[in-house]
Motif scaffolding. Structure first.
Motif, PDB file in Angstrom:
ATOM      1  N   GLU A 101       0.835  -1.200   0.000  1.00  0.00           N
ATOM      2  CA  GLU A 101       0.000   0.000   0.000  1.00  0.00           C
ATOM      3  C   GLU A 101       0.869   1.249   0.000  1.00  0.00           C
ATOM      4  O   GLU A 101       1.970   1.241   0.545  1.00  0.00           O
ATOM      5  N   PHE A 102       0.289   2.318  -0.547  1.00  0.00           N
ATOM      6  CA  PHE A 102       0.933   3.634  -0.524  1.00  0.00           C
ATOM      7  C   PHE A 102      -0.117   4.675  -0.187  1.00  0.00           C
ATOM      8  O   PHE A 102      -1.287   4.536  -0.547  1.00  0.00           O
ATOM      9  N   ASP A 103       0.303   5.731   0.490  1.00  0.00           N
ATOM     10  CA  ASP A 103      -0.629   6.797   0.867  1.00  0.00           C
ATOM     11  C   ASP A 103      -0.973   7.728  -0.291  1.00  0.00           C
ATOM     12  O   ASP A 103      -1.990   8.404  -0.245  1.00  0.00           O
ATOM     13  N   SER A 104      -0.117   7.774  -1.304  1.00  0.00           N
ATOM     14  CA  SER A 104      -0.381   8.671  -2.430  1.00  0.00           C
ATOM     15  C   SER A 104       0.305   8.137  -3.685  1.00  0.00           C
ATOM     16  O   SER A 104       1.234   7.332  -3.612  1.00  0.00           O
ATOM     17  N   LEU A 105      -0.151   8.632  -4.811  1.00  0.00           N
ATOM     18  CA  LEU A 105       0.472   8.266  -6.082  1.00  0.00           C
ATOM     19  C   LEU A 105       1.907   8.783  -6.133  1.00  0.00           C
ATOM     20  O   LEU A 105       2.796   8.111  -6.650  1.00  0.00           O
TER      21      LEU A 105
END
Length: 139
Positions: A101-105
Motif C-alpha cells: 500500500e501507498f498513501d499517495s500516487l
C-alpha cells in the motif's frame, strides 16, 4: 379515550423521529467534513525461471524482504498461488506475487525511483523471466 391519546402521541413521536432523522441525514455532510482517503496499491506478479534450484527460488524471497525495508510502502505481503480449484478465470501460472500500500500516487512513484529499489530489482532480475505490475487506486 386514553388509547386514542396514546396512539396519537405514538404517531406524533414517530413522525417527529422520521422528520428529524431526514433533517440530520441531509445535514450530515456539513457536520462530517472528513473525506475518504484514497489508497494506492502496487501489485506484482513474478514468473521465475524454470531452471532455478529450490534454494534459488527460496532465495528470491529475500527480494521481498529487502523491499519491506524501503520507505513509502506499507503492508508488503508476498506469497505463491493458492491451491484453489481450477476455474476459467483463475490464473495460477505465476510463481510469486506481492502487494503493498501507498498513501499517495506521488509516494508510489517515488518508491519506484529509489536507488535501493532499483538495486534490488537489478539484483533479482536474473531470477525471473517475466514480471507484471498492477497499480490500483481505491476511493
Amino acid at each position: 379515550m386514553e388509547r386514542r391519546k396514546f396512539l396519537f402521541r405514538s404517531v406524533q413521536a414517530s413522525a417527529l423521529l422520521l422528520i428529524s432523522r431526514n433533517i440530520f441525514a441531509s445535514a450530515l455532510p456539513v457536520f462530517n467534513p472528513i473525506k475518504k482517503k484514497k489508497m494506492y496499491f502496487h501489485y506484482l506478479l513474478f514468473w521465475l525461471r524454470k531452471d532455478l534450484s529450490e534454494s534459488e527460488v527460496k532465495e528470491f524471497e529475500n527480494f521481498f524482504e529487502g523491499l519491506k525495508k524501503l520507505p513509502y510502502q506499507k503492508n508488503l505481503r508476498y506469497g505463491k498461488p493458492a491451491a484453489s480449484s481450477p476455474r476459467s478465470v483463475l490464473d495460477s501460472t505465476f510463481t510469486y506475487n506481492a502487494s503493498m500500500e501507498f498513501d499517495s500516487l506521488e509516494e508510489l512513484e517515488a518508491y519506484g525511483k529509489l536507488p535501493e529499489h532499483l538495486a534490488l530489482v537489478q539484483q533479482y532480475k536474473p531470477f525471473f523471466e517475466r514480471m507484471q505490475v498492477y497499480d490500483t487506486v481505491y476511493n
